[in-house]
Design a protein around this motif. Structure first.
Motif, mmCIF file in Angstrom:
data_model
loop_
_atom_site.group_PDB
_atom_site.id
_atom_site.type_symbol
_atom_site.label_atom_id
_atom_site.label_comp_id
_atom_site.label_asym_id
_atom_site.label_seq_id
_atom_site.Cartn_x
_atom_site.Cartn_y
_atom_site.Cartn_z
ATOM 1 N N CYS A 109 9.421 2.627 12.882
ATOM 2 C CA CYS A 109 8.552 2.203 13.982
ATOM 3 C C CYS A 109 7.423 3.213 14.192
ATOM 4 C CB CYS A 109 9.355 2.045 15.272
ATOM 5 S SG CYS A 109 10.591 0.724 15.239
ATOM 6 N N VAL A 110 7.776 4.487 14.174
ATOM 7 C CA VAL A 110 6.769 5.537 14.332
ATOM 8 C C VAL A 110 5.752 5.474 13.191
ATOM 9 C CG1 VAL A 110 6.434 8.048 14.183
ATOM 10 C CG2 VAL A 110 8.157 7.100 15.731
ATOM 11 N N VAL A 142 9.250 5.350 20.022
ATOM 12 C CA VAL A 142 9.173 3.931 19.645
ATOM 13 C C VAL A 142 8.193 3.191 20.545
ATOM 14 C CG1 VAL A 142 10.478 1.765 19.668
ATOM 15 C CG2 VAL A 142 11.437 3.788 18.554
ATOM 16 N N GLU A 143 8.197 3.520 21.828
ATOM 17 C CA GLU A 143 7.277 2.837 22.747
ATOM 18 C C GLU A 143 5.833 3.260 22.509
ATOM 19 O OE1 GLU A 143 8.145 0.233 24.557
ATOM 20 O OE2 GLU A 143 10.059 0.579 23.545
ATOM 21 N N THR A 154 0.846 -1.192 0.000
ATOM 22 C CA THR A 154 0.000 0.000 0.000
ATOM 23 C C THR A 154 0.881 1.242 0.000
ATOM 24 O OG1 THR A 154 -0.049 0.042 2.422
ATOM 25 C CG2 THR A 154 -1.833 -1.153 1.311
ATOM 26 N N PRO A 155 0.373 2.345 -0.545
ATOM 27 C CA PRO A 155 1.109 3.605 -0.395
ATOM 28 C C PRO A 155 1.062 4.045 1.065
ATOM 29 C CG PRO A 155 -1.043 4.012 -1.350
ATOM 30 C CD PRO A 155 -0.893 2.518 -1.277
ATOM 31 N N VAL A 156 2.068 4.788 1.474
ATOM 32 C CA VAL A 156 2.084 5.308 2.836
ATOM 33 C C VAL A 156 1.056 6.429 2.949
ATOM 34 C CG1 VAL A 156 3.474 6.510 4.581
ATOM 35 C CG2 VAL A 156 4.483 4.668 3.220
ATOM 36 N N ASP A 157 0.230 6.366 3.974
ATOM 37 C CA ASP A 157 -0.752 7.411 4.207
ATOM 38 C C ASP A 157 -0.026 8.739 4.477
ATOM 39 O OD1 ASP A 157 -2.538 9.059 6.249
ATOM 40 O OD2 ASP A 157 -3.883 7.724 5.146
ATOM 41 N N PRO A 158 -0.526 9.857 3.945
ATOM 42 C CA PRO A 158 0.154 11.144 4.151
ATOM 43 C C PRO A 158 0.401 11.489 5.615
ATOM 44 C CG PRO A 158 -1.501 11.372 2.441
ATOM 45 C CD PRO A 158 -1.664 9.988 3.023
ATOM 46 N N THR A 159 -0.541 11.173 6.493
ATOM 47 C CA THR A 159 -0.322 11.475 7.910
ATOM 48 C C THR A 159 0.784 10.611 8.499
ATOM 49 O OG1 THR A 159 -2.036 9.901 8.636
ATOM 50 C CG2 THR A 159 -2.732 12.158 8.209
ATOM 51 N N VAL A 160 0.909 9.390 7.986
ATOM 52 C CA VAL A 160 1.988 8.497 8.421
ATOM 53 C C VAL A 160 3.328 9.029 7.929
ATOM 54 C CG1 VAL A 160 2.933 6.171 8.174
ATOM 55 C CG2 VAL A 160 0.475 6.487 8.536
ATOM 56 N N ALA A 161 3.374 9.437 6.670
ATOM 57 C CA ALA A 161 4.610 9.983 6.109
ATOM 58 C C ALA A 161 5.057 11.223 6.879
ATOM 59 C CB ALA A 161 4.402 10.322 4.636
ATOM 60 N N GLU A 162 4.107 12.045 7.274
ATOM 61 C CA GLU A 162 4.436 13.250 8.043
ATOM 62 C C GLU A 162 5.038 12.885 9.395
ATOM 63 O OE1 GLU A 162 2.266 17.341 9.689
ATOM 64 O OE2 GLU A 162 1.113 15.834 8.589
#
Length: 389
Positions: A249-250, A51-52, A13-21
């Motif tokens: 991880c984030v 990470v946690e 899947t493409p990375v969601d924009p909020t995830v990429a941010e």
């Protein structure tokens, strides 16, 4: 030249924009870039905290204890860690394992490796709908059986296994249950405790997160110890060494948190897309669904096209980004081992294609895809009729 319509979400899947941010905030000097294992300064503390937080987000989607989540480089490594880790820590050569003949290669290759080390493995065949029954698993169990490994959702045909029933059986028989959930996380509700799962493999890139990161859930109550497969600094409670990639991880944590909020909406969207797609191709004729038509996720559909050449079919459908099987084996011109295990004839298996939808697939994409399929299949069947092929 315009790009094809992307209908290969089961591959990635493409990375969601909020995830990429969220990820870009963990890359530069101005961001949270540090080594999470650096505990002597604030940079490291902030990275460890990030990470946690991500570990907790992954755990929340699985309804798991965050301390049960072990970071890996993806579901392939998680499967290797689960299977080889259990074999080395808890089983003696000659011990028995159960899996199916239609698992992902990351599982099948691990068990073939164990067979070379003297372990016994039963590979259960699916029925013609792609299902592995509870009765099959129960009949395969022996006194020396250590673990059962079965995927939650098959990556090629989208068929769902009844993990809760399998979990109850395995727990009653004192056998571990390992589940590859790479294709089900974010598509189906998962509760590892209610399902009585002991180990579960997941990854980021099937759920709008980054590639190169995954996790293995390892049951904590009662404690389950597995042997590390990567040695070094003793990270991840000694189960998986290596500097954790904070940004990945984030990203995976953010993707899992987003999936938790959109589980129902995404599911409704996939159902709408699938219904539109099936209604559109119904008029073409000579097309059958591979696998159970009912017990499946709505974002994956595998279709067999009768009376067409498989290689030519991919060519006439080049306006669509689709797959002839798992992305990990799509370079092969051999028919899918999953489809052959279902009993499909060689030629029909070769002319089968996987269409998989995603969060960004629109109804217009479906309508265009149907038109491409209708035109392409009609062209091939017309050519075949004219040439007598």
């Amino acid at each position: 030249m315009s790009l094809p319509i992307y209908l290969d979400y089961a591959a990635t899947t493409p990375v969601d924009p909020t995830v990429a941010e969220a990820m870009t905030g963990c890359l530069t000097m101005a961001g949270n870039f540090a080594n999470p294992a650096s505990r002597s300064h604030r940079y490291g503390w902030l990275a460890e905290e990030a990470v946690e937080t991500a570990r907790r987000q992954v755990a929340d989607l699985l309804h798991a204890d965050p301390r049960a989540i072990v970071w890996t480089s993806g579901a392939t490594e998680a499967n290797n860690l689960a299977i080889k880790g259990v074999a080395e820590a808890l089983a003696a050569p000659g011990s028995h394992f159960v899996t199916s003949a239609i698992e992902h290669k990351a599982v099948l290759d691990c068990y073939q490796y164990l067979e070379g080390k003297g372990f016994q493995v039963t590979y259960l065949p699916p029925n013609n709908l792609g299902e592995i029954s509870l009765e099959q698993v129960e009949a395969a169990l022996r006194p020396e059986t250590v673990m059962v490994s079965l995927m939650h959702v098959n990556n090629e045909i989208g068929v769902i296994n009844d993990i809760a029933a399998l979990g109850q059986l395995c727990r009653e028989r004192g056998v571990l249950l390992h589940v590859d959930a790479a294709q089900s996380a974010g598509k189906l509700a998962i509760d590892v405790n209610a399902m009585q799962v002991d180990l579960m493999s997941v990854c980021g890139h099937k759920i709008y997160g980054p590639k190169g990161v995954g996790a293995l859930y390892v049951r904590r109550t009662p404690p389950l110890t597995i042997a590390a497969q990567i040695h070094g600094g003793g990270h991840e409670r000694g189960m998986r060494s290596g500097t954790l990639p904070t940004h990945q991880c984030v990203g995976m944590g953010a993707a899992f948190a987003l999936a938790a909020t959109q589980l129902e909406a995404d599911g409704d969207h996939y159902q709408q897309l699938l219904a539109r797609f099936l209604a559109g191709i119904q008029a073409i004729g000579g097309i059958t669904v591979n696998g159970d038509s009912d017990r499946r996720v709505a974002n994956i559909i595998n279709l067999a096209f009768a009376d067409v050449d498989g290689e030519k079919l991919m060519l006439v459908l080049r306006e669509l980004a689709i797959s002839s099987g798992s992305a990990c084996t799509s370079a092969s011109i051999e028919p899918s081992y999953v489809l052959r295990a279902l009993g499909l004839p060689h030629e029909l298996a070769l002319s089968s294609l996987r269409f998989s939808f995603g969060r960004y697939t629109q109804l217009d994409d479906i309508d265009r895809a149907v038109a491409v399929v209708r035109e392409g299949v009609g062209k091939l069947r017309g050519l075949s009729a004219r040439t007598g092929g």
